[in-house]
Design a protein around this motif. Structure first.
Motif, PDB file in Angstrom:
ATOM      1  N   GLN A  91      46.915  39.431  20.354  1.00 28.26           N
ATOM      2  CA  GLN A  91      45.526  39.492  19.900  1.00 28.26           C
ATOM      3  C   GLN A  91      44.584  39.990  20.974  1.00 28.26           C
ATOM      4  N   LYS A  92      44.560  39.869  22.198  1.00 25.69           N
ATOM      5  CA  LYS A  92      43.644  40.274  23.033  1.00 25.69           C
ATOM      6  C   LYS A  92      43.791  42.042  22.757  1.00 25.69           C
ATOM      7  N   LYS A  93      45.162  42.361  22.824  1.00 25.07           N
ATOM      8  CA  LYS A  93      45.107  43.714  22.818  1.00 25.07           C
ATOM      9  C   LYS A  93      44.648  44.395  21.264  1.00 25.07           C
ATOM     10  N   VAL A  94      44.801  43.804  20.384  1.00 27.10           N
ATOM     11  CA  VAL A  94      44.383  44.086  19.118  1.00 27.10           C
ATOM     12  C   VAL A  94      42.769  44.098  19.098  1.00 27.10           C
ATOM     13  N   MET A  95      42.099  43.179  19.608  1.00 29.66           N
ATOM     14  CA  MET A  95      40.603  43.270  19.584  1.00 29.66           C
ATOM     15  C   MET A  95      40.073  44.355  20.435  1.00 29.66           C
ATOM     16  N   ASP A  96      40.907  44.738  21.726  1.00 28.76           N
ATOM     17  CA  ASP A  96      40.421  45.910  22.488  1.00 28.76           C
ATOM     18  C   ASP A  96      40.648  47.067  22.048  1.00 28.76           C
ATOM     19  N   ALA A  97      41.265  47.081  21.005  1.00 25.41           N
ATOM     20  CA  ALA A  97      41.736  48.623  20.204  1.00 25.41           C
ATOM     21  C   ALA A  97      40.698  48.802  19.286  1.00 25.41           C
ATOM     22  N   ASN A  98      40.454  50.096  18.967  1.00 28.30           N
ATOM     23  CA  ASN A  98      39.461  50.646  17.969  1.00 28.30           C
ATOM     24  C   ASN A  98      40.464  50.907  16.951  1.00 28.30           C
ATOM     25  N   ILE A  99      41.981  51.293  16.947  1.00 32.84           N
ATOM     26  CA  ILE A  99      42.779  51.639  16.184  1.00 32.84           C
ATOM     27  C   ILE A  99      43.803  50.921  15.697  1.00 32.84           C
ATOM     28  N   LEU A 100      44.562  50.545  15.040  1.00 34.26           N
ATOM     29  CA  LEU A 100      45.678  49.559  14.885  1.00 34.26           C
ATOM     30  C   LEU A 100      46.684  50.309  13.988  1.00 34.26           C
ATOM     31  N   VAL A 101      47.877  50.474  14.274  1.00 32.86           N
ATOM     32  CA  VAL A 101      48.796  51.189  13.459  1.00 32.86           C
ATOM     33  C   VAL A 101      49.997  50.302  13.572  1.00 32.86           C
ATOM     34  N   ILE A 102      50.547  49.804  12.181  1.00 32.57           N
ATOM     35  CA  ILE A 102      51.611  49.142  12.010  1.00 32.57           C
ATOM     36  C   ILE A 102      52.669  49.795  11.308  1.00 32.57           C
ATOM     37  N   GLY A 103      53.835  49.831  12.348  1.00 38.34           N
ATOM     38  CA  GLY A 103      54.921  50.527  11.682  1.00 38.34           C
ATOM     39  C   GLY A 103      56.073  49.723  11.177  1.00 38.34           C
ATOM     40  N   THR A 104      56.888  49.843  10.159  1.00 31.88           N
ATOM     41  CA  THR A 104      57.786  49.051   9.514  1.00 31.88           C
ATOM     42  C   THR A 104      58.938  49.885   8.826  1.00 31.88           C
ATOM     43  N   PRO A 105      60.347  49.360   9.207  1.00 23.22           N
ATOM     44  CA  PRO A 105      61.277  49.956   8.176  1.00 23.22           C
ATOM     45  C   PRO A 105      61.091  49.136   6.785  1.00 23.22           C
ATOM     46  N   ILE A 106      61.789  49.862   5.919  1.00 20.71           N
ATOM     47  CA  ILE A 106      62.130  49.110   4.691  1.00 20.71           C
ATOM     48  C   ILE A 106      63.338  48.427   4.497  1.00 20.71           C
ATOM     49  N   TRP A 107      63.382  47.122   4.048  1.00 23.22           N
ATOM     50  CA  TRP A 107      64.648  46.314   3.813  1.00 23.22           C
ATOM     51  C   TRP A 107      64.157  45.822   2.384  1.00 23.22           C
ATOM     52  N   LEU A 108      65.284  45.941   1.500  1.00 26.92           N
ATOM     53  CA  LEU A 108      65.182  45.511   0.073  1.00 26.92           C
ATOM     54  C   LEU A 108      63.944  46.019  -0.641  1.00 26.92           C
ATOM     55  N   GLY A 109      63.467  46.906  -0.235  1.00 22.90           N
ATOM     56  CA  GLY A 109      62.257  47.363  -0.892  1.00 22.90           C
ATOM     57  C   GLY A 109      60.967  47.156  -0.189  1.00 22.90           C
ATOM     58  N   GLU A 110      61.007  46.231   0.879  1.00 17.15           N
ATOM     59  CA  GLU A 110      59.910  45.649   1.366  1.00 17.15           C
ATOM     60  C   GLU A 110      59.563  45.931   2.936  1.00 17.15           C
ATOM     61  N   LYS A 111      58.280  45.631   3.341  1.00 20.48           N
ATOM     62  CA  LYS A 111      58.283  45.760   4.836  1.00 20.48           C
ATOM     63  C   LYS A 111      59.209  44.470   5.395  1.00 20.48           C
ATOM     64  N   SER A 112      59.292  44.825   6.747  1.00 21.50           N
ATOM     65  CA  SER A 112      60.227  43.782   7.525  1.00 21.50           C
ATOM     66  C   SER A 112      59.644  42.279   7.702  1.00 21.50           C
ATOM     67  N   SER A 113      60.542  41.612   7.943  1.00 26.43           N
ATOM     68  CA  SER A 113      60.218  40.259   7.931  1.00 26.43           C
ATOM     69  C   SER A 113      59.171  40.218   9.358  1.00 26.43           C
ATOM     70  N   ILE A 114      59.310  40.870  10.358  1.00 27.41           N
ATOM     71  CA  ILE A 114      58.548  40.908  11.366  1.00 27.41           C
ATOM     72  C   ILE A 114      57.015  41.511  11.102  1.00 27.41           C
ATOM     73  N   ALA A 115      56.900  42.542  10.205  1.00 29.88           N
ATOM     74  CA  ALA A 115      55.753  42.948   9.798  1.00 29.88           C
ATOM     75  C   ALA A 115      55.070  42.045   9.315  1.00 29.88           C
ATOM     76  N   THR A 116      55.594  41.134   8.273  1.00 31.54           N
ATOM     77  CA  THR A 116      54.992  39.939   7.394  1.00 31.54           C
ATOM     78  C   THR A 116      54.443  38.874   8.588  1.00 31.54           C
ATOM     79  N   LYS A 117      55.042  38.749   9.579  1.00 31.03           N
ATOM     80  CA  LYS A 117      54.805  37.747  10.616  1.00 31.03           C
ATOM     81  C   LYS A 117      53.579  38.225  11.260  1.00 31.03           C
ATOM     82  N   VAL A 118      53.596  39.697  11.765  1.00 28.80           N
ATOM     83  CA  VAL A 118      52.317  40.233  12.346  1.00 28.80           C
ATOM     84  C   VAL A 118      51.099  40.163  11.465  1.00 28.80           C
ATOM     85  N   ILE A 119      51.281  40.289  10.350  1.00 28.73           N
ATOM     86  CA  ILE A 119      49.954  40.347   9.226  1.00 28.73           C
ATOM     87  C   ILE A 119      49.599  38.859   9.189  1.00 28.73           C
ATOM     88  N   GLU A 120      50.287  37.979   9.127  1.00 28.81           N
ATOM     89  CA  GLU A 120      50.159  36.709   9.102  1.00 28.81           C
ATOM     90  C   GLU A 120      49.386  36.128  10.321  1.00 28.81           C
TER      91      GLU A 120
END
Length: 247
Positions: A91-120
């Motif tokens: 979170q400290k890195k997130v707040m220090d950054a001007n830009i955030l890029v989230i990358g995810t693979p597709i599983w069962l047509g959805e973003k990964s479970s890790i991507a869901t956890k990051v968004i949460e």
């Protein structure tokens, strides 16, 4: 990894009239594969990172699955029963950054479970306020990159970009890109013969996304205008009705 850029990408880097050297970007790879296993999502993200680095942006790419991130929607889940939680450092890195890029693979047509956890976990900090009294992510630019062997790029991108803007991120034009192979089992982005790296549509959209993120972050580097969006002023105002009165 360093990505080998093509001629027009290199030409745009060399002719860039803007100074992006005071910008920082954090790229979070939400693959399910732990390091050092090859991540095709990270391969595509490396193209964006290489363009940013060539234009003076300070970057960091992290693989979320390598870290001990507790599930939850609070800033520090150690305060809610979890013994370990490395998210506060991210979170400290997130707040220090001007830009955030989230990358995810597709599983069962959805973003990964890790991507869901990051968004949460990003959501867990969205109620915090910045120095102007706005929500904490105001003034930051967000985008996403998607890879897979099945349909779902736009679906995953819609979900991620909606989530980011809802939390307070600003989303530029063409803020997503991705690559998918044929439906079903088959070669992935970095695999020889997949056509991923050679795909002009993916390369073009990833390039446009990267430049648009840098442009928007450059515009917003002094913050998002603070008027009409101050939480403290709203809470302390003497408004008689909970919603605007209909007349």
């Amino acid at each position: 990894m360093k990505f080998k850029l093509n001629d027009i990408q290199n030409r745009w880097n060399k002719s860039n009239p803007f100074d992006f050297s005071d910008l920082k970007a954090l790229l979070i790879n939400c693959t399910l594969k732990k390091s050092p296993e090859q991540s095709h999502t990270e391969g595509l993200m490396s193209m964006a990172e290489t363009i940013m680095q060539a234009n003076g942006v300070k970057t960091e790419l992290i693989r979320a699955v390598d870290l001990d991130i507790a599930p939850g929607v609070y800033p520090d889940m150690r305060e809610h029963g979890w013994e370990k939680d490395e998210w506060p450092e991210i979170q400290k890195k997130v707040m220090d950054a001007n830009i955030l890029v989230i990358g995810t693979p597709i599983w069962l047509g959805e973003k990964s479970s890790i991507a869901t956890k990051v968004i949460e976990r990003l959501y867990g900090y969205s109620g915090k306020l910045n120095a102007h009294g706005q929500y904490a992510y105001y003034g930051k630019a967000g985008g996403c990159l998607i890879t897979g062997n099945e349909d779902g790029i736009k679906h995953c991108a819609m979900n991620l970009l909606y989530s980011l803007q809802h939390l307070g991120y600003s989303i530029p034009p063409q803020a997503d890109a991705g690559w998918i192979g044929e439906a079903g089992p088959g070669p992935s982005y970095l695999d020889e013969g997949s056509g991923g790296i050679e795909n002009d549509f993916t390369t073009r959209n990833t390039t446009f996304m990267t430049w648009n993120l840098m442009h928007l972050a450059f515009i917003l580097k002094n913050g998002f205008p603070a008027h009409g969006n101050i939480r403290k002023e709203w809470d302390e105002s003497d408004h008689e009705h909970p919603n605007p009165e209909y007349r």
